[in-house]
Design a protein around this motif. Structure first.
Motif, PDB file in Angstrom:
ATOM      1  N   ASP A 217       5.924   3.327  -9.825  1.00 38.29           N
ATOM      2  CA  ASP A 217       5.374   2.597 -10.954  1.00 38.29           C
ATOM      3  C   ASP A 217       6.289   2.778 -12.157  1.00 38.29           C
TER       4      ASP A 217
ATOM      5  N   ASP B 204       3.243   7.760   0.141  1.00 41.70           N
ATOM      6  CA  ASP B 204       2.537   8.196  -1.055  1.00 41.70           C
ATOM      7  C   ASP B 204       1.035   8.233  -0.796  1.00 41.70           C
ATOM      8  N   PRO B 205       0.276   8.974  -1.603  1.00 44.00           N
ATOM      9  CA  PRO B 205      -1.182   8.995  -1.428  1.00 44.00           C
ATOM     10  C   PRO B 205      -1.783   7.619  -1.707  1.00 44.00           C
ATOM     11  N   PRO B 206      -2.900   7.286  -1.074  1.00 47.30           N
ATOM     12  CA  PRO B 206      -3.555   6.007  -1.364  1.00 47.30           C
ATOM     13  C   PRO B 206      -4.076   5.972  -2.794  1.00 47.30           C
ATOM     14  N   ARG B 207      -4.158   4.786  -3.371  1.00 44.78           N
ATOM     15  CA  ARG B 207      -4.733   4.642  -4.704  1.00 44.78           C
ATOM     16  C   ARG B 207      -5.374   3.274  -4.809  1.00 44.78           C
ATOM     17  N   SER B 208      -6.250   3.154  -5.756  1.00 43.54           N
ATOM     18  CA  SER B 208      -6.946   1.893  -5.948  1.00 43.54           C
ATOM     19  C   SER B 208      -5.997   0.864  -6.546  1.00 43.54           C
TER      20      SER B 208
ATOM     21  N   GLU C 169       0.835  -1.200   0.000  1.00 42.82           N
ATOM     22  CA  GLU C 169       0.000   0.000   0.000  1.00 42.82           C
ATOM     23  C   GLU C 169       0.874   1.255   0.000  1.00 42.82           C
ATOM     24  N   PRO C 170       0.611   2.201  -0.905  1.00 38.21           N
ATOM     25  CA  PRO C 170       1.460   3.391  -1.019  1.00 38.21           C
ATOM     26  C   PRO C 170       1.579   4.201   0.267  1.00 38.21           C
ATOM     27  N   THR C 171       0.530   4.172   1.084  1.00 37.50           N
ATOM     28  CA  THR C 171       0.595   4.934   2.338  1.00 37.50           C
ATOM     29  C   THR C 171       1.686   4.415   3.262  1.00 37.50           C
TER      30      THR C 171
END
Length: 256
Positions: A125, A76-80, A70-72
């Protein structure tokens, strides 16, 4: 004959018929049993008591999976996208503790990314499809070598393999962005992507590619699993003799 070293293999959460399951791919178990010479225990779900985990096992292995950290977890901001919070928690708690205790560690694909995040690094990414598998190919062909990686001089991989560069497969869409302070780069692709890293003085090696698929026939893959097996047997021998494991890292930058 002495007992095989016992290693913990991290599982991932997978729903089957709407029911949560803990899963590992059989190919990881086969590689660890047949090439590393280890007995395997599958560990997953909420992170177990670390003292009990590391006191019972001679090595820990974090393999690949289709979920992302998980990016958090690295700011990093959360993302789907596919996620596995329990696997994240397990990795981010167990990996730093294993390093502090001198327990051998092997990371593969997600395992490299988990190790980097656990020690304070970040992920990114990758643009395009250069590092992704070709889903139109049969599964066995997806795990064939796709590009070469350059091995760092004096590194663990260079010592294990004896070559300056080796061909590897490539089945990932993320990679290390900022390297964790306590990690050393072991291999890079031609485009600069970090393909492997190590830490400490005990065996702690993580690779971005997948050596498990052809662990018994591909020389690069065989050497990685054999090297981990040697380290696990040494750890098991020390435990049997009542000796403490080496503690090569007195402090590490943990991201938890």
């Amino acid at each position: 004959m002495s007992a095989r070293p016992l290693v913990a293999l991290a599982a991932s959460a997978e729903p089957v018929g709407g029911v949560p399951h803990l899963a590992v791919r059989e190919v990881y178990v086969q590689a660890l049993e047949r090439v590393s010479g280890c007995a395997v225990a599958v560990v997953g779900g909420p992170a177990p008591d670390l003292a009990e985990l590391l006191g019972r096992f001679d090595g820990v292995v974090f393999g690949g999976h289709e979920t992302d950290v998980e990016p958090t977890r690295y700011g990093d901001p959360p993302r789907s996208g596919p996620a596995d919070p329990a696997r994240d928690e397990l990795a981010l708690r167990v990996l730093p503790a294993a390093l502090l205790a001198g327990v051998p560690v092997l990371g593969i694909c997600r395992g490299l990314q988990e190790l980097n995040v656990a020690l304070g690094g970040t992920l990114r990414d990758l643009p395009g499809d250069e590092h992704r598998e070709d889903l139109s190919l049969p599964r066995d062909r997806q795990y064939l070598p796709a590009h070469e990686v350059h091995l760092s001089e004096g590194g663990v991989l260079r010592q294990l393999l004896g070559y300056a560069s080796v061909p590897v497969n490539s089945l990932h869409h993320q990679a290390i962005d900022r390297l964790a302070p306590d990690l050393r780069v072991e291999a890079v692709a031609a485009d600069g992507v970090v393909e492997a890293a190590s830490a400490g003085d005990a065996f702690c090696l993580a690779v971005q590619w997948h050596p498990e698929w052809y662990a018994g026939t591909d020389p690069v893959s065989t050497a990685i699993f054999h090297g981990f097996g040697v380290a696990a047997r040494l750890a098991a021998r020390r435990r049997a003799q009542g000796l403490p494991l080496p503690r090569p890292m007195s402090s590490i930058g943990m991201n938890n």
